[in-house]
Design a protein around this motif. Structure first.
Motif, PDB file in Angstrom:
ATOM      1  N   PHE A   1       0.681  11.187 -12.278  1.00 35.89           N
ATOM      2  CA  PHE A   1       1.348  12.496 -12.262  1.00 35.89           C
ATOM      3  C   PHE A   1       0.428  13.701 -12.120  1.00 35.89           C
ATOM      4  O   PHE A   1       0.892  14.840 -12.195  1.00 35.89           O
ATOM      5  CB  PHE A   1       2.237  12.697 -13.502  1.00 35.89           C
ATOM      6  CG  PHE A   1       3.226  11.598 -13.751  1.00 35.89           C
ATOM      7  CD1 PHE A   1       3.848  10.948 -12.698  1.00 35.89           C
ATOM      8  CD2 PHE A   1       3.561  11.229 -15.049  1.00 35.89           C
ATOM      9  CE1 PHE A   1       4.788   9.935 -12.930  1.00 35.89           C
ATOM     10  CE2 PHE A   1       4.493  10.228 -15.292  1.00 35.89           C
ATOM     11  CZ  PHE A   1       5.099   9.567 -14.239  1.00 35.89           C
ATOM     12  N   ALA A   2      -0.860  13.522 -11.902  1.00 32.84           N
ATOM     13  CA  ALA A   2      -1.716  14.691 -11.694  1.00 32.84           C
ATOM     14  C   ALA A   2      -1.251  15.496 -10.492  1.00 32.84           C
ATOM     15  O   ALA A   2      -1.336  16.732 -10.481  1.00 32.84           O
ATOM     16  CB  ALA A   2      -3.168  14.263 -11.513  1.00 32.84           C
ATOM     17  N   ASN A   3      -0.755  14.801  -9.473  1.00 32.23           N
ATOM     18  CA  ASN A   3      -0.253  15.467  -8.265  1.00 32.23           C
ATOM     19  C   ASN A   3       1.244  15.240  -8.111  1.00 32.23           C
ATOM     20  O   ASN A   3       1.747  15.062  -6.996  1.00 32.23           O
ATOM     21  CB  ASN A   3      -1.010  14.947  -7.037  1.00 32.23           C
ATOM     22  CG  ASN A   3      -2.491  15.249  -7.109  1.00 32.23           C
ATOM     23  OD1 ASN A   3      -2.872  16.401  -7.349  1.00 32.23           O
ATOM     24  ND2 ASN A   3      -3.320  14.239  -6.929  1.00 32.23           N
TER      25      ASN A   3
ATOM     26  N   THR B   1       0.832  -1.213   0.000  1.00 37.30           N
ATOM     27  CA  THR B   1       0.000   0.000   0.000  1.00 37.30           C
ATOM     28  C   THR B   1       0.860   1.254   0.000  1.00 37.30           C
ATOM     29  O   THR B   1       0.375   2.348  -0.288  1.00 37.30           O
ATOM     30  CB  THR B   1      -0.912   0.026   1.234  1.00 37.30           C
ATOM     31  OG1 THR B   1      -0.107  -0.073   2.420  1.00 37.30           O
ATOM     32  CG2 THR B   1      -1.890  -1.126   1.193  1.00 37.30           C
ATOM     33  N   THR B   2       2.173   1.111   0.310  1.00 37.16           N
ATOM     34  CA  THR B   2       3.057   2.280   0.315  1.00 37.16           C
ATOM     35  C   THR B   2       3.468   2.681  -1.096  1.00 37.16           C
ATOM     36  O   THR B   2       4.010   3.764  -1.298  1.00 37.16           O
ATOM     37  CB  THR B   2       4.324   1.994   1.128  1.00 37.16           C
ATOM     38  OG1 THR B   2       4.956   0.810   0.611  1.00 37.16           O
ATOM     39  CG2 THR B   2       3.979   1.768   2.586  1.00 37.16           C
ATOM     40  N   SER B   3       3.236   1.811  -2.079  1.00 37.86           N
ATOM     41  CA  SER B   3       3.618   2.135  -3.448  1.00 37.86           C
ATOM     42  C   SER B   3       2.650   3.157  -4.024  1.00 37.86           C
ATOM     43  O   SER B   3       1.525   3.321  -3.560  1.00 37.86           O
ATOM     44  CB  SER B   3       3.625   0.873  -4.312  1.00 37.86           C
ATOM     45  OG  SER B   3       4.635  -0.019  -3.881  1.00 37.86           O
ATOM     46  N   VAL B   4       3.116   3.851  -5.080  1.00 37.32           N
ATOM     47  CA  VAL B   4       2.308   4.905  -5.694  1.00 37.32           C
ATOM     48  C   VAL B   4       1.252   4.270  -6.599  1.00 37.32           C
ATOM     49  O   VAL B   4       1.600   3.630  -7.596  1.00 37.32           O
ATOM     50  CB  VAL B   4       3.195   5.868  -6.511  1.00 37.32           C
ATOM     51  CG1 VAL B   4       2.340   6.922  -7.188  1.00 37.32           C
ATOM     52  CG2 VAL B   4       4.244   6.503  -5.620  1.00 37.32           C
ATOM     53  N   PRO B   5      -0.032   4.428  -6.292  1.00 39.49           N
ATOM     54  CA  PRO B   5      -1.062   3.865  -7.161  1.00 39.49           C
ATOM     55  C   PRO B   5      -1.401   4.829  -8.295  1.00 39.49           C
ATOM     56  O   PRO B   5      -1.201   6.037  -8.178  1.00 39.49           O
ATOM     57  CB  PRO B   5      -2.247   3.688  -6.227  1.00 39.49           C
ATOM     58  CG  PRO B   5      -2.101   4.825  -5.251  1.00 39.49           C
ATOM     59  CD  PRO B   5      -0.617   5.053  -5.090  1.00 39.49           C
ATOM     60  N   ALA B   6      -1.909   4.266  -9.381  1.00 43.95           N
ATOM     61  CA  ALA B   6      -2.450   5.123 -10.438  1.00 43.95           C
ATOM     62  C   ALA B   6      -3.825   5.614 -10.008  1.00 43.95           C
ATOM     63  O   ALA B   6      -4.565   4.903  -9.332  1.00 43.95           O
ATOM     64  CB  ALA B   6      -2.544   4.346 -11.737  1.00 43.95           C
ATOM     65  N   GLN B   7      -4.173   6.834 -10.396  1.00 43.25           N
ATOM     66  CA  GLN B   7      -5.460   7.413 -10.035  1.00 43.25           C
ATOM     67  C   GLN B   7      -6.370   7.348 -11.257  1.00 43.25           C
ATOM     68  O   GLN B   7      -6.199   8.103 -12.205  1.00 43.25           O
ATOM     69  CB  GLN B   7      -5.268   8.849  -9.557  1.00 43.25           C
ATOM     70  CG  GLN B   7      -4.385   8.948  -8.321  1.00 43.25           C
ATOM     71  CD  GLN B   7      -4.048  10.385  -7.961  1.00 43.25           C
ATOM     72  OE1 GLN B   7      -4.481  11.314  -8.632  1.00 43.25           O
ATOM     73  NE2 GLN B   7      -3.280  10.557  -6.908  1.00 43.25           N
ATOM     74  N   GLY B   8      -7.310   6.399 -11.219  1.00 41.22           N
ATOM     75  CA  GLY B   8      -8.167   6.211 -12.381  1.00 41.22           C
ATOM     76  C   GLY B   8      -7.398   5.777 -13.599  1.00 41.22           C
ATOM     77  O   GLY B   8      -7.787   6.098 -14.720  1.00 41.22           O
ATOM     78  N   GLY B   9      -6.309   5.048 -13.378  1.00 42.42           N
ATOM     79  CA  GLY B   9      -5.465   4.617 -14.486  1.00 42.42           C
ATOM     80  C   GLY B   9      -4.481   5.672 -14.949  1.00 42.42           C
ATOM     81  O   GLY B   9      -3.804   5.475 -15.947  1.00 42.42           O
TER      82      GLY B   9
END
Length: 901
Positions: free
Chosen positions: A554-556, A543-551
């Motif tokens: 880099f939005a944030n 869960t510490t890894s960077v997930p994609a947001q809606g696939g």
């Protein structure tokens, strides 16, 4: 046998369409799009729709060969392992190389990379993805710190502006084009801009087309960055929080005002300004780019110029916005994920990073991991030519036709002491140089995964038995590795075990520091692998890894650089190259219905119905200056060689430029391998060759006779200065073929026709007709009352309906009257001529579409309802629209004349 349905993935472009392959009770296969697959939702293009027609075993490599003779697998594998080991022992690890393909499955790629980099100890493993995507990789890594495509296909449908740069989406990624077309139909406010030296089928739906000078992209996008800054459209908050390098990038762009850009790119200043203003006032912008950007000696700078404008405006990683690289091959991205290129490590790790090397070496238990990048594709074959590489293994690709300066590549392989080729086809221009040939499993026969352009991993599944002695590539590689003494590292019992190891490696030491992480699938069972559904990466176990947001990424921010910030890269537009007097710029690329060097698509006549021979698109001004007319044969030449092609005179290309497709090989034509002429100059960052820009001369080929024929027999040799063949059926030798040819020497037409018709076998009856005044000659051969050959000769390019003539093979003609009707060389009154085939899916011709338009069917949808054309894959819809427009224009002119009278 009962009917079975298998969910698999198309083996063509990087769209990665889901396919339902149904093996029917009689053993034949039916193919349809998979409605549940999120890449295509049931759509398929013309190539995908014809997949079932390409499964014939004719011409397949079915047994290992050593020195051209059949051998057992044990003998062949022993020879490969022994020769590789001996070469390494005598000359060091860097004396061997492996050249792979985006046609390989990820599991194949993974094992190849592991063997070469981890156990042989060299990074001399590269792939034809170097010719396709290397500049995108380099640009992504410079800008993002990782080879990450931040968006997904849905963004094309959500955008308010889609900019297509160097991408003929309609022909090269047709299903994505269909999705874009459907979005435009639903939401007419969606704007589309195409940027390409050619006006392609994709340009037909554009609100604005910029036919820029080749390599004018850097200036165009650098100028856009300056314009956005001056218009106050930069996202200062995003720049300050998430990026570095903006000041330098803006300084480099400061000289690129609209007038300067217009001059550098060969565009009207008003068109440049219109594009800039449209981009500036539209927040939701997706910029799609492909080979027109990548295949350039400044391709990496082009990529970064595009990334710069999206980073500077914060238009990245959010719905409907971002830069989007669409890959050319079905698994170019999967190969990148496992380090399949010479300057990469597996799991997007860096070969130059000692921490990453330690991770990979530990997971692999590798005895000697390569510590420095290997040779990229063009340099690799140059090293073979120079004798520095003494053994090469080529898998699933045809570099003698696809690499630049292709004759030098052939010469390099002829000099190489040991060449291994793994392929599915016995006769290719590369295979003839092999000391050992290994029969590989083809699509429909092998199991594994592929990754498409939106980072979606999908399964390819087998629905056919392995033919002959063919084996999957991963199994061949593993068997060689075991014979070289590396049994523990290559004890795989199937592709699921390889995928599991690949997933575990992606998460090892990651903790969100690397973009590629599918460790959620580490330890996957064979049963779970078999049922694996398509998914977007990353899919980390932690869960510490960077997930994609809606696939999306880099939005944030959250870039994969050392400080987590993206880098805007300062780019300088190249100085336009000077082309000598009388010379032209050669641009190469794909056509709608063919794929690479046609080892698959070349097996079905349906995919030749639209375009059946190699051609050169020439601007009318250049054609007139050289006395070239439409359908003439022309010679393109330079110091590297020459190619003979059919002339297509069109204003789709710019004056001073010529376009030719890259597909034709020595199996399908004489003297038409276009990459013979392509310069081997490469991008200094990516090593990708500039396949879109070489310099050539152009002249008309003076032929004494031109010919067209349909034949039942397959010629073993054609003694003509020019010829091009295409199958009439579905790849079986008895289906016959169509033949275009030309003879330079004057000869009696009877002798030329006899030379061709002798391919039809013994015992035939012939009939001929000659019009000496017109220079026409026709001859036909019949066997047991059926047509088995027809030859049409003329002093000028033959004017006969190819679609009509191609339908004659095997036609019953028992009486002299019916035979004389055929000899007339045109359809009977009760058999209207279809004209040139426009719709490959339903074999609908231009004349049929024109007649329907003249009768009042004046929309593409109406033509689809009436004739079916354009209603399946949709690749031909822009051509249908042009035909309708031409008819309506003629009707309007006729009406105007009538009113004036």
């Amino acid at each position: 046998m009962t009917e079975t349905v298998t969910r698999t993935t198309c083996p063509y472009c990087g769209v990665g369409c889901g396919v339902l392959a149904t093996r029917q009770a009689d053993g034949t296969v039916r193919v349809a799009g998979d409605p549940s697959h999120p890449a295509n939702f049931g759509r398929l293009c013309s190539k995908g729709s014809a997949l079932a027609e390409t499964l014939s075993l004719d011409g397949r490599l079915l047994h290992p060969e050593i020195g051209g003779r059949r051998a057992s697998w044990d003998m062949a594998l022993d020879v490969v392992a022994r020769r590789l080991a001996e070469t390494v022992a005598q000359h060091g690890p860097d004396s061997v190389a492996l050249y792979g393909s985006g046609q390989l499955l990820t599991e194949d790629y993974y094992v190849a990379n592991k063997l070469m980099k981890g156990f042989i100890g060299t990074a001399n493993i590269d792939t034809n993805s170097r010719l396709c995507m290397a500049s995108s990789v380099a640009g992504h890594r410079r800008g993002f710190g990782s080879d990450t495509v931040p968006g997904c296909y849905e963004d094309l449908e959500l955008a308010d502006l889609v900019v297509l740069v160097g991408s003929n989406l309609a022909w090269c990624h047709p299903v994505l084009f269909q999705r874009l077309e459907a979005a435009r139909a639903e939401r007419p406010s969606l704007r589309i801009v195409t940027i390409d030296p050619r006006r392609t089928a994709t340009s037909e739906i554009a609100d604005l087309h910029l036919d820029l000078r080749p390599d004018g992209d850097v200036a165009l996008f650098a100028g856009l960055l300056r314009y956005l800054a001056e218009a106050g459209r930069l996202d200062e908050a995003y720049l300050s929080r998430h990026t570095n390098g903006a000041e330098a990038a803006l300084a480099a762009a400061s000289a690129c005002d609209i007038a300067t850009v217009a001059a550098a790119a060969g565009l009207a200043a008003a068109d440049v300004g219109r594009f800039y203003e449209l981009f500036a006032r539209t927040e939701k912008v997706v910029t799609v780019y492909s080979q027109g950007v990548n295949q350039s000696v400044c391709g990496t700078d082009k990529v970064n110029a595009i990334l710069n404008v999206h980073l500077a405006t914060g238009r990245i990683g959010r719905p409907g916005m971002g830069p989007f690289s669409v890959t050319g091959q079905p698994n170019a991205m999967g190969g990148r994920e496992v380090g399949g290129m010479a300057n990469m490590l597996a799991a997007h790790m860096d070969l130059d990073n000692p921490v990453h090397r330690d991770i990979v070496q530990a997971v692999w238990a590798a005895p000697r991991l390569a510590a420095r990048p290997g040779l990229k594709a063009v340099d690799l074959f140059e090293a073979i030519h120079a004798g520095r590489i003494k053994a090469v293994w080529i898998m699933g690709t045809n570099p003698v036709d696809s690499l630049p300066n292709a004759d030098r590549v052939a010469e390099a392989l002829s000099r190489c002491p040991f060449v291994v080729v793994s392929d599915v086809i016995r006769a290719t221009d590369t295979a003839r140089h092999a000391h050992v040939l290994l029969p590989a499993a083809a699509w429909g026969e092998k199991e594994g995964t592929v990754t498409n352009s939106e980072r979606r991993i999908s399964r390819q599944r087998a629905f056919l038995p392995l033919p002959g002695e063919a084996r999957p590539d991963w199994a061949i590689l593993s068997a060689v590795a075991r014979r070289m003494g590396h049994a523990a590292g290559f004890a795989y019992d199937g592709p699921a075990a390889i995928f599991s190891e690949h997933a575990r490696l992606s998460g090892t030491g990651n903790h969100g520091s690397r973009d590629f992480d599918i460790s959620a699938h580490a330890g996957i069972s064979a049963e779970a692998y078999d049922s694996l559904a398509p998914f977007l990466w990353p899919q980390p176990a932690e869960t510490t890894s960077v997930p994609a947001q809606g696939g999306r990424l880099f939005a944030n921010g959250g870039f994969f650089t050392s400080d987590g910030r993206a880098r805007l890269v300062a780019v300088t537009p190249p100085v336009p190259a000077v082309v000598g007097a009388g010379r032209l710029i050669l641009n190469t690329g794909r056509i709608r219905d063919q794929w690479h060097t046609m080892t698959r698509t070349g097996r079905t006549g349906r995919l030749f119905a639209h375009i059946a021979e190699p051609f050169a698109e020439i601007h009318p001004d250049d054609a007139q200056a050289r006395g070239i007319a439409a359908a003439d044969l022309v010679v393109l030449d330079n110091a590297q060689g020459e190619a003979v092609l059919r002339a297509v005179v069109t204003d789709r290309v710019r004056p001073g430029e010529v376009f030719a497709p890259m597909h034709w090989t020595g199996q399908f034509s004489a003297r038409s391998r276009i990459d013979v002429l392509v310069s081997a100059a490469t991008d200094p960052q990516s090593g990708q060759p500039g396949l879109k820009r070489s310099t050539v001369g152009l002249r008309r080929l003076e032929a004494s006779w031109y010919g067209f024929a349909v034949l039942a027999g397959v010629p073993a040799h054609l003694p003509f200065a020019y010829w091009a063949v295409a199958p009439l059926g579905t790849g079986r030798r008895d289906d016959g073929l169509r033949l275009e040819f030309a003879a330079l020497e004057d000869a009696e037409p009877e002798a030329l026709a006899a030379e061709v018709l002798q391919r039809c076998g013994h015992g035939t009856e012939s009939l001929s007709f000659q019009s000496r005044g017109d220079g026409l000659y026709r001859a036909m051969a019949f066997l047991d009352g059926r047509l088995v050959g027809a030859v049409f000769l003329a002093r000028q390019p033959v004017a006969v309906s190819r679609s009509w003539a191609s339908g004659l093979m095997g036609l019953a003609a028992p009486t002299p009257a019916t035979r004389w009707k055929l000899l007339a060389g045109r359809p009977a009154a009760d058999q209207p001529d279809k004209g040139a085939i426009v719709c490959s899916c339903f074999q609908v011709g231009a004349n049929e579409i024109g007649a329907a338009a003249a009768a009042g069917v004046t929309t593409v949808a109406g033509i689809g309802a009436r004739l079916g054309a354009g209603s399946n894959c949709g690749s031909c819809r822009s051509e249908i629209a042009r035909l309708i427009a031409n008819v309506m224009e003629l009707q309007e002119e006729a009406s105007h004349v009538a009113r004036s009278a």
